[in-house]
Each structure stands twice: as C-alpha cells, then as structure tokens.
Design a protein around this motif. Structure first.
Motif, PDB file in Angstrom:
ATOM      1  N   ASP A 152       2.837   4.101   0.550  1.00 32.01           N
ATOM      2  CA  ASP A 152       4.078   3.980  -0.216  1.00 32.01           C
ATOM      3  C   ASP A 152       3.794   3.565  -1.660  1.00 32.01           C
ATOM      4  O   ASP A 152       4.381   4.121  -2.609  1.00 32.01           O
ATOM      5  CB  ASP A 152       4.990   2.956   0.451  1.00 32.01           C
ATOM      6  CG  ASP A 152       5.449   3.415   1.829  1.00 32.01           C
ATOM      7  OD1 ASP A 152       5.413   4.640   2.070  1.00 32.01           O
ATOM      8  OD2 ASP A 152       5.827   2.563   2.643  1.00 32.01           O
ATOM      9  N   ASP A 153       2.869   2.573  -1.846  1.00 27.26           N
ATOM     10  CA  ASP A 153       2.512   2.152  -3.209  1.00 27.26           C
ATOM     11  C   ASP A 153       1.870   3.299  -3.980  1.00 27.26           C
ATOM     12  O   ASP A 153       2.114   3.474  -5.189  1.00 27.26           O
ATOM     13  CB  ASP A 153       1.551   0.957  -3.161  1.00 27.26           C
ATOM     14  CG  ASP A 153       2.226  -0.280  -2.582  1.00 27.26           C
ATOM     15  OD1 ASP A 153       3.476  -0.317  -2.588  1.00 27.26           O
ATOM     16  OD2 ASP A 153       1.511  -1.189  -2.128  1.00 27.26           O
ATOM     17  N   GLU A 155       2.413   6.475  -3.531  1.00 30.07           N
ATOM     18  CA  GLU A 155       3.445   7.445  -3.895  1.00 30.07           C
ATOM     19  C   GLU A 155       4.241   6.956  -5.106  1.00 30.07           C
ATOM     20  O   GLU A 155       4.551   7.740  -6.018  1.00 30.07           O
ATOM     21  CB  GLU A 155       4.362   7.656  -2.694  1.00 30.07           C
ATOM     22  CG  GLU A 155       5.401   8.722  -2.906  1.00 30.07           C
ATOM     23  CD  GLU A 155       6.230   8.956  -1.661  1.00 30.07           C
ATOM     24  OE1 GLU A 155       7.167   9.780  -1.727  1.00 30.07           O
ATOM     25  OE2 GLU A 155       5.937   8.322  -0.636  1.00 30.07           O
ATOM     26  N   LYS A 156       4.551   5.634  -5.141  1.00 31.65           N
ATOM     27  CA  LYS A 156       5.250   5.101  -6.309  1.00 31.65           C
ATOM     28  C   LYS A 156       4.398   5.221  -7.567  1.00 31.65           C
ATOM     29  O   LYS A 156       4.899   5.525  -8.655  1.00 31.65           O
ATOM     30  CB  LYS A 156       5.602   3.629  -6.063  1.00 31.65           C
ATOM     31  CG  LYS A 156       6.647   3.422  -4.983  1.00 31.65           C
ATOM     32  CD  LYS A 156       6.938   1.943  -4.794  1.00 31.65           C
ATOM     33  CE  LYS A 156       7.973   1.722  -3.689  1.00 31.65           C
ATOM     34  NZ  LYS A 156       8.241   0.279  -3.470  1.00 31.65           N
ATOM     35  N   HIS A 158       2.116   7.467  -8.162  1.00 35.38           N
ATOM     36  CA  HIS A 158       2.136   8.869  -8.599  1.00 35.38           C
ATOM     37  C   HIS A 158       3.424   9.179  -9.365  1.00 35.38           C
ATOM     38  O   HIS A 158       3.394   9.896 -10.383  1.00 35.38           O
ATOM     39  CB  HIS A 158       2.014   9.790  -7.382  1.00 35.38           C
ATOM     40  CG  HIS A 158       0.592   9.979  -6.914  1.00 35.38           C
ATOM     41  ND1 HIS A 158      -0.376  10.590  -7.674  1.00 35.38           N
ATOM     42  CD2 HIS A 158      -0.010   9.605  -5.755  1.00 35.38           C
ATOM     43  CE1 HIS A 158      -1.512  10.613  -7.002  1.00 35.38           C
ATOM     44  NE2 HIS A 158      -1.322  10.013  -5.827  1.00 35.38           N
ATOM     45  N   GLY A 159       4.556   8.655  -8.874  1.00 36.74           N
ATOM     46  CA  GLY A 159       5.814   8.888  -9.592  1.00 36.74           C
ATOM     47  C   GLY A 159       5.806   8.265 -10.980  1.00 36.74           C
ATOM     48  O   GLY A 159       6.258   8.886 -11.963  1.00 36.74           O
ATOM     49  N   GLN A 160       5.266   7.027 -11.101  1.00 36.94           N
ATOM     50  CA  GLN A 160       5.172   6.394 -12.421  1.00 36.94           C
ATOM     51  C   GLN A 160       4.238   7.171 -13.334  1.00 36.94           C
ATOM     52  O   GLN A 160       4.488   7.288 -14.553  1.00 36.94           O
ATOM     53  CB  GLN A 160       4.693   4.948 -12.251  1.00 36.94           C
ATOM     54  CG  GLN A 160       5.689   4.053 -11.532  1.00 36.94           C
ATOM     55  CD  GLN A 160       5.163   2.657 -11.336  1.00 36.94           C
ATOM     56  OE1 GLN A 160       4.046   2.353 -11.761  1.00 36.94           O
ATOM     57  NE2 GLN A 160       5.950   1.799 -10.681  1.00 36.94           N
ATOM     58  N   THR A 163       6.066  10.089 -14.674  1.00 31.29           N
ATOM     59  CA  THR A 163       7.022   9.671 -15.717  1.00 31.29           C
ATOM     60  C   THR A 163       6.319   9.389 -17.032  1.00 31.29           C
ATOM     61  O   THR A 163       6.778   9.808 -18.120  1.00 31.29           O
ATOM     62  CB  THR A 163       7.772   8.415 -15.239  1.00 31.29           C
ATOM     63  OG1 THR A 163       8.430   8.701 -14.000  1.00 31.29           O
ATOM     64  CG2 THR A 163       8.798   7.988 -16.260  1.00 31.29           C
TER      65      THR A 163
END
Length: 454
Positions: A152-153, A155-156, A158-160, A163
């Motif tokens: 989960d960390d 994946e977050k 990767h999203g950051q 961005t």
C-alpha cells in the motif's frame, strides 16, 4: 465486549448461585494454571450449569472437565467457538484485545502442556497442531500483513511520484515559455531604444521569474530523487519479506512432513504394543488353544480347569513377549533405516514411496508370523512344562505351526459375535468423525485469504 481481570465478563454471572471450583494441580505450571483460571471463570459466570456450557460449546462433559482441570488443551480454533457461544449467550461481541489476550494465555499453556507431554512418553497425546506450528502460522500471517502494508505504501509512493513528475513537466513548460518571452523582450529592447527603461523592468521581472522557476525545478528534482530512493528501499524490504515468508513456508512444510512420519512410526508402535487389544483377544486365543489341543495329536493340555486356565494365560503371555521381543528388534530398524529412505523417495516419487511402505509392512508382518509359532512352542515346553511343571506339551516343527494356524482360526471364529456387537459402536464413531470433519471444513472456509496484486 471487554473481558474482566481474568478475561471474563463480570456482568454475565450476577444473580446466580456460585459453583465450588476445584483448584488446578500446582505441578501443571503457572501458564496452565492461568489458562485454566481464565477458562473456568468465563464458563462458570456465563452458563449456570455445566450441561448448558457443554451444549453451547459443543463438547462432552468429560472433555470440559478435563479442560477446566488442566489435563487437556483443545485446538486453538476452539477459542472461536467459545467466543461465538459467548456472543450467542450475552449478545455482546468480544473485542480484538480480549481475543489477543486469550490467545496469549492459550499459547503459553500449550507450550507448557507439550513439555509435560514429552516428560510422559506413555501418555496418549491429543491430535492437534503443536505450539511451534501455531507460532509458524502466526509468523507467516504477520509477514503477509506487513507485505500488504508495504505494498500500500509503495502504491502511494508511485502515485506521489506521478504527481511530482506531472508538476515537473508543467514547470518545464512554464520555464520554456518564460525563456521565450525573455528572448522576445530582449529583441524588443534592442529594437526600441525609446522604451528602454520600461523594457529593462520587464526584463528584470522575467529574469526573476526564470530564477524562481529554476529554484522550483531544483526543489522538485530533489523531491523526486528522495522519492525514488524511498521506493527502492521499500522494494528491497518487500523482497526481504517475500524471502522470509518463503523460508517460513518451507520450514513449516518440513515440520509437517517430519511430524507425519513420526506419527506413522508412533502409530505402528502403538498398534504393536496395544495391551488393550491383547487383553481383548485373550478369550479368543484361549478358545483357539483348546480347539487346537482337541484337534491335534501333537498338542496336549491336561489337568483340571484351574491348571488349564494357567496354561492358556502363560502361553498367551509367552507368545506376546516373544512377538514383542522381535518387534523391539524390527521396529527400531524400521524407524532408523526405512523411514529416512522412504522420506527421501517420497519427495521424488510418491508411488515408489507407497510401494516401499507396503513392502516394509509385509516384511514386518511376515517376521511376526514366523516368530509367533516358535514363541508358542517355547511358552508351552519351557515356561509351562519345564519351569512351572504343568501337564502340557507341544511338539516342534510343523505341529507347532499347525497348532498356531488352528489357534488363530478358532480365535477369529470365537470373536465374530463380539465383532457383530461392536458394529453399531463403530458406525456411531464414523458418524461423529464425519460431523467433526464438516465443522472443521466450515471453519476453514471462514478464514480470510490474502490475495496478491503483484
């Protein structure tokens, strides 16, 4: 629902008369004493009578009594049935913290109980997973939870990163447009000398804007570099967790395999040295011996009824001691030589391992059958005739073998009525076993499974 000092609900047993509680044996240890105290207080304060408790917990009264006295430790899955029965009784749900405290008490008691079982090798052990196997299962489950959190960390992160990459691209576009405007402003300043002062101000503003954009780009680059390092570190931790999980699974598989082979050897030894079965076959063996003495000329039993009974018991015990002596020589050899070879073959070829097990079993049975007639001959001629002076005789060679065959055949015929009477009991045990298997499968279906997304 929160549990009390020892894990029980103080409000469940108010207004009902108490029940005299037996103190557990202090030799069981503090861990088993704590577990028994917690369980006894919970059961006594929730159900008025033991019969209602056994009906709600789906156990027999003798099993519950043994659990409350510390002489039996159930499976850990039984705790879920206990909490479900408590919820059905009080209408309140046991919280996670109370369940964890009960599991800690259970694991400490199970470890101490297994140490006491090792000190009593003759005692029949419960068929349940060991403390070490439960610990390995918990380690595997904890590793899976940690792996899920890291995923989960990741994946977050990767999203950051996406961005930040988008913001960096926007800043590059603005920087290019600012540079283009700066170039056009420089051209206009060279062409229009009259408006130099204003153009210089515009040029300075554009230059400040360019510097600010360059500083922002540099800061975003640093953030992107830090985020990439964090992603690499989390990927490395994820790889380590996967390696640890695979190692734990392999260790758990090896432990299950070793327990399976050890239980197989213990089962064979118990079948060989089962005194209860020997005692149950005494009546059939006596009938077979009297039939053999009546049919064969080389086998004679004389004297009154008391002497004949002593002769039969002595012959049965002597034959059993001879067979047990042969088993003491054959079974350790099977356990130390044949079992490791069968395990090595079983990893590569299952059919070959099963065939080797069958051959080893046939060899053991053949050795036992060959040694039994001579054990009976020694019992008749040495124990009864020479040592005790009883009026009995049995010639060696083929008459001894023939007497053994007649004894076994007549003994089996004598036990046919007992077998017919025991068929309803066997059928009832089969139904109970099938019901327990259905309950176990239903509990396994309720266990959540972790689904990998990578």
């Amino acid at each position: 629902m929160a549990l009390g000092r020892n894990g029980s609900d103080h409000g469940a047993g108010k207004g009902r008369p108490g029940r005299p509680a037996k103190e557990p044996d202090p030799l069981l240890g503090s861990e088993i004493t704590a577990w028994v105290g917690w369980l006894g207080e919970l059961v006594d304060q929730t159900w008025p009578t033991r019969r209602e408790a056994t009906r709600a917990l789906r156990v027999r009264e003798d099993e519950l009594s043994r659990m409350l006295s510390g002489r039996r430790i159930p499976r850990r899955e039984w705790l879920d049935n206990l909490f479900d029965a408590l919820h059905a009784r009080t209408g309140q749900t046991v919280d996670t913290q109370a369940r964890a405290q009960a599991r800690v008490l259970y694991m400490d008691a199970l470890r101490t109980f297994e140490e006491l079982e090792k000190e009593q090798p003759g005692k029949r052990q419960e068929k349940r997973p060991s403390w070490q196997e439960y610990t390995l299962r918990d380690s595997v489950q904890e590793a899976s939870h940690r792996e899920q959190r890291i995923r989960d960390d990741l994946e977050k992160a990767h999203g950051q990163q996406q961005t930040l990459t988008k913001e960096l691209q926007d800043l590059h576009g603005r920087w290019k447009r600012a540079r283009a405007e700066l170039g056009r402003a420089e051209k206009d300043i060279r062409a229009q000398a009259v408006r130099r002062e204003e153009d210089e101000r515009q040029l300075a503003a554009a230059a400040r804007l360019v510097r600010e954009l360059e500083e922002q780009i540099e800061a975003r680059e640093q953030q992107r570099t830090t985020m990439l390092e964090r992603i690499r570190e989390q990927q490395h931790q994820l790889a380590q967790l996967r390696a640890e999980r695979d190692a734990l699974k392999e260790k758990l598989s090896e432990l299950k395999g070793s327990y399976a082979w050890r239980h197989e050897v213990e089962r064979r030894l118990k079948e060989e040295f089962d005194i209860k079965e020997r005692a149950q076959g005494l009546l059939g063996t006596a009938a077979g011996m009297w039939t053999a003495a009546w049919l064969l000329d080389g086998f004679t039993i004389q004297g009154d009824l008391k002497q004949q009974v002593v002769i039969v018991i002595t012959c049965v015990v002597g034959s059993y001691l001879c067979g047990m002596s042969v088993s003491l020589l054959v079974m350790p050899l099977y356990a130390t030589v044949a079992v490791p070879a069968l395990r090595a073959a079983g990893r590569n070829d299952q059919r070959r391992a099963e065939r080797n097990v069958t051959v080893a079993s046939v060899v053991i049975i053949a050795v036992a059958w060959i040694s039994t007639p001579y054990g009976m001959w020694l019992s008749v001629n040495v124990l009864c005739a020479e040592w005790l002076g009883l009026p009995v005789s049995l010639q060696g060679g083929f008459p001894a073998v023939l007497a053994m065959v007649v004894t076994v055949g007549a003994g089996l015929l004598a036990q046919l009525p007992l077998m017919a009477l025991s068929l309803p009991i066997l059928y009832g045990r089969l139904l109970i076993h099938e019901r327990h298997e259905k309950q176990r499968r239903a509990q396994q279906d309720r266990v959540p499974k972790t689904v990998s997304r990578y």
